[in-house]
Scaffold this active site. Structure first.
Site, PDB file in Angstrom:
ATOM      1  N   ARG A 185       0.872  -1.177   0.000  1.00 20.97           N
ATOM      2  CA  ARG A 185       0.000   0.000   0.000  1.00 20.97           C
ATOM      3  C   ARG A 185       0.900   1.215   0.000  1.00 20.97           C
ATOM      4  O   ARG A 185       1.614   1.479   0.962  1.00 20.97           O
ATOM      5  CB  ARG A 185      -0.900   0.008   1.237  1.00 20.97           C
ATOM      6  CG  ARG A 185      -1.836   1.224   1.253  1.00 20.97           C
ATOM      7  CD  ARG A 185      -2.818   1.148   2.394  1.00 20.97           C
ATOM      8  NE  ARG A 185      -2.143   1.158   3.687  1.00 20.97           N
ATOM      9  CZ  ARG A 185      -2.799   1.099   4.846  1.00 20.97           C
ATOM     10  NH1 ARG A 185      -4.096   0.994   4.858  1.00 20.97           N
ATOM     11  NH2 ARG A 185      -2.134   1.126   5.986  1.00 20.97           N
TER      12      ARG A 185
ATOM     13  N   ARG B 273      -0.312  10.274   1.833  1.00 20.61           N
ATOM     14  CA  ARG B 273      -1.346  10.865   2.672  1.00 20.61           C
ATOM     15  C   ARG B 273      -1.684  12.255   2.159  1.00 20.61           C
ATOM     16  O   ARG B 273      -0.792  13.043   1.859  1.00 20.61           O
ATOM     17  CB  ARG B 273      -0.881  10.944   4.128  1.00 20.61           C
ATOM     18  CG  ARG B 273      -0.582   9.575   4.710  1.00 20.61           C
ATOM     19  CD  ARG B 273      -0.015   9.691   6.104  1.00 20.61           C
ATOM     20  NE  ARG B 273       0.402   8.378   6.602  1.00 20.61           N
ATOM     21  CZ  ARG B 273       1.234   8.182   7.603  1.00 20.61           C
ATOM     22  NH1 ARG B 273       1.758   9.236   8.228  1.00 20.61           N
ATOM     23  NH2 ARG B 273       1.555   6.974   7.991  1.00 20.61           N
TER      24      ARG B 273
ATOM     25  N   ARG C  84      19.281  -9.987   1.270  1.00 21.93           N
ATOM     26  CA  ARG C  84      20.047  -8.754   1.251  1.00 21.93           C
ATOM     27  C   ARG C  84      20.635  -8.551   2.641  1.00 21.93           C
ATOM     28  O   ARG C  84      20.037  -8.937   3.656  1.00 21.93           O
ATOM     29  CB  ARG C  84      19.149  -7.547   0.910  1.00 21.93           C
ATOM     30  CG  ARG C  84      18.470  -7.643  -0.431  1.00 21.93           C
ATOM     31  CD  ARG C  84      19.438  -7.520  -1.591  1.00 21.93           C
ATOM     32  NE  ARG C  84      19.963  -6.156  -1.711  1.00 21.93           N
ATOM     33  CZ  ARG C  84      20.877  -5.797  -2.591  1.00 21.93           C
ATOM     34  NH1 ARG C  84      21.409  -6.704  -3.409  1.00 21.93           N
ATOM     35  NH2 ARG C  84      21.294  -4.540  -2.678  1.00 21.93           N
TER      36      ARG C  84
ATOM     37  N   ARG D  28      20.509   5.445   3.498  1.00 24.58           N
ATOM     38  CA  ARG D  28      20.079   6.404   4.522  1.00 24.58           C
ATOM     39  C   ARG D  28      21.185   6.604   5.545  1.00 24.58           C
ATOM     40  O   ARG D  28      22.148   5.839   5.616  1.00 24.58           O
ATOM     41  CB  ARG D  28      18.805   5.917   5.216  1.00 24.58           C
ATOM     42  CG  ARG D  28      18.969   4.617   6.002  1.00 24.58           C
ATOM     43  CD  ARG D  28      17.650   4.204   6.632  1.00 24.58           C
ATOM     44  NE  ARG D  28      17.788   3.001   7.452  1.00 24.58           N
ATOM     45  CZ  ARG D  28      16.805   2.484   8.196  1.00 24.58           C
ATOM     46  NH1 ARG D  28      15.612   3.071   8.222  1.00 24.58           N
ATOM     47  NH2 ARG D  28      17.010   1.394   8.916  1.00 24.58           N
TER      48      ARG D  28
ATOM     49  N   GLU E 154      24.066   3.554   5.885  1.00 29.13           N
ATOM     50  CA  GLU E 154      23.659   2.184   5.575  1.00 29.13           C
ATOM     51  C   GLU E 154      23.841   1.894   4.089  1.00 29.13           C
ATOM     52  O   GLU E 154      23.399   2.670   3.239  1.00 29.13           O
ATOM     53  CB  GLU E 154      22.196   1.944   5.950  1.00 29.13           C
ATOM     54  CG  GLU E 154      21.946   1.891   7.445  1.00 29.13           C
ATOM     55  CD  GLU E 154      20.534   1.444   7.774  1.00 29.13           C
ATOM     56  OE1 GLU E 154      19.859   0.870   6.888  1.00 29.13           O
ATOM     57  OE2 GLU E 154      20.098   1.678   8.918  1.00 29.13           O
TER      58      GLU E 154
ATOM     59  N   TYR F 279      10.142 -11.495   6.117  1.00 26.46           N
ATOM     60  CA  TYR F 279      10.502 -10.281   6.840  1.00 26.46           C
ATOM     61  C   TYR F 279       9.403 -10.012   7.865  1.00 26.46           C
ATOM     62  O   TYR F 279       8.229  -9.871   7.516  1.00 26.46           O
ATOM     63  CB  TYR F 279      10.642  -9.081   5.902  1.00 26.46           C
ATOM     64  CG  TYR F 279      11.017  -7.838   6.685  1.00 26.46           C
ATOM     65  CD1 TYR F 279      12.322  -7.635   7.108  1.00 26.46           C
ATOM     66  CD2 TYR F 279      10.053  -6.913   7.046  1.00 26.46           C
ATOM     67  CE1 TYR F 279      12.671  -6.533   7.861  1.00 26.46           C
ATOM     68  CE2 TYR F 279      10.389  -5.801   7.803  1.00 26.46           C
ATOM     69  CZ  TYR F 279      11.695  -5.614   8.206  1.00 26.46           C
ATOM     70  OH  TYR F 279      12.033  -4.525   8.970  1.00 26.46           O
TER      71      TYR F 279
ATOM     72  N   ASP G  23       8.127  -7.725  11.311  1.00 22.11           N
ATOM     73  CA  ASP G  23       8.301  -6.662  12.288  1.00 22.11           C
ATOM     74  C   ASP G  23       8.367  -7.282  13.677  1.00 22.11           C
ATOM     75  O   ASP G  23       7.944  -8.430  13.902  1.00 22.11           O
ATOM     76  CB  ASP G  23       7.140  -5.666  12.210  1.00 22.11           C
ATOM     77  CG  ASP G  23       7.255  -4.738  11.012  1.00 22.11           C
ATOM     78  OD1 ASP G  23       8.392  -4.458  10.586  1.00 22.11           O
ATOM     79  OD2 ASP G  23       6.206  -4.302  10.492  1.00 22.11           O
TER      80      ASP G  23
END
Length: 390
Positions: free
Chosen positions: A180, A184, A256, A286, A307, A355, A357
């Site tokens: 998604r 916003r 990765r 970043r 990174e 992956y 969280d």
């Protein structure tokens, strides 16, 4: 981290990260004797945190981990072991010589296009003048981005970053990676939508130490798992790489990995915790400035990470499962091997090649521990996976 005689049998857990700690504590409290082994010299896995001796900054050693969830039970669970302080992740990105706010929001859109649109005007502008509505069923990451934000925003904020992060062109990645698109049409720059968001006051390692401080748990660091170690244990919970459990006999699953270029700074380096760099000619994805992950603390000095993302080699720490077509085919073969094995359950990010969280990791670990206890009570076979990885 203490141990005592087990009343229900002995359990071996491979990995002293979140999965291992949560499962270990639950089973120890249920009367099992739990041994947790980890090949590293510390607990916490990639969530490991430690204070920098010179600056006093709490450093996320393997890159930043920000806790966010809508799962109230998980939120209450982690707060049992450590106080979580309020923290909102507000990411910035440098592109075309300017600093923008992410995720793409009304401020980003107005700044980028040099306009002062209201929400409804911005929505109409993106839909009618930017988005490629000829793409009806996006199949790739690139098509997904082009369909919903258009070429200019895609190239400024998504294309270069994605190429560096995944090592291939976005046209080679599935649309599902961009499930998604975070756009916003208001000025909300909180990166996450979740109800509960925060950071552990004293770091994740302290939290996990407290999880492991339970009668019946023994932790052995600097210990690499081998099949022979499972002898004498009733069951093994394996949070290491799925293919590694089988000695990579079918080949290696793709990952990765990240390289970190750490540097110190006298003062405030960038004024925020995370600054993305979306342009391809900047080699890193970043820069993270770790003192900003603990805004309740004050530090004169700073610790920062640049990174760099690349394909993982055998000796590297795996971070992100690639899960493209060839990896999914190989994964299916390893899942067959796992389901045919006995006495082992695969858990966590590496064990299920997904992956995850942190909140999902904890939720699945709790459910796995409870499922194991229930299976034992019913006298049924414990599955290789409580959550199917394919």
């Amino acid at each position: 981290m203490t141990t005592s005689a087990a009343s229900k049998g002995k359990i071996l857990i491979v990995g002293a990260g979140l999965s291992g700690a949560v499962i270990g504590r639950h089973l120890a409290q249920d009367g099992y004797g739990v041994t947790i082994v980890d090949s590293r010299d510390h607990i916490g896995g990639n969530c490991h945190t430690e204070r920098d001796a010179e600056s006093g900054v709490m450093v996320h050693v393997y890159g930043p981990h920000i806790f966010h969830t809508d799962d109230e039970e998980v939120w209450d669970y982690v707060n049992t072991f450590e106080t979580f302080m309020p923290y909102k992740n507000r990411v910035k990105t440098t592109s075309k010589g300017q600093v923008f706010s992410l995720p793409v929001n009304l401020h980003t859109i107005n700044q980028f296009f040099d306009k002062t649109m209201r929400p409804d005007e911005a929505r109409q502008f993106i839909t009618e003048e930017q988005a490629d509505t000829s793409i009806e069923d996006p199949q790739t990451f690139e098509e997904q981005a082009m369909r919903f934000v258009g070429k200019e925003l895609y190239e400024a904020f998504f294309k270069g970053y994605t190429m560096k992060q995944w090592g291939c062109h976005p046209s080679e990645l599935p649309a599902s990676i961009l499930k998604r698109l975070p756009v916003r049409f208001n000025y909300d720059d909180n990166y996450f939508f979740h109800k509960f968001q925060g950071m552990p006051q004293n770091g994740y390692t302290v939290m996990i130490e407290r999880m492991l401080d339970c009668s019946g748990i023994e932790v052995r660091l600097n210990t690499t798992f081998s099949a022979e170690m499972a002898e004498g244990y009733e069951h093994v919970f394996y949070a290491g790489p799925l293919d590694g459990y089988f000695d990579y006999k079918l080949g290696r699953l793709g990952y990765r990995t990240l390289d970190f270029e750490r540097f110190n700074y006298e003062g405030d380096y960038q004024g925020c915790a995370v600054m993305n760099y979306g342009e391809v000619d900047v080699p890193y994805t970043r820069i993270t400035e770790h003192k900003h992950f603990a805004p309740w603390e004050n530090h004169e000095k700073s610790v920062c990470y640049r990174e760099f993302s690349r394909a993982a080699e055998p000796a590297d720490i795996p971070y992100y499962p690639i899960r493209q077509v060839k990896e999914k085919a190989l994964l299916s073969e390893y899942v067959e091997l796992a389901n045919a094995a006995s006495g082992v359950t695969f858990v966590g990010r590496l064990g299920t090649y997904r992956y995850l969280d942190m909140d999902v990791t904890i939720r699945e670990a709790l459910d796995t521990a409870r499922g194991f206890v229930e299976a034992q009570q019913k006298g049924v076979k414990v599955p290789a996976f409580f959550v199917a990885p394919v």
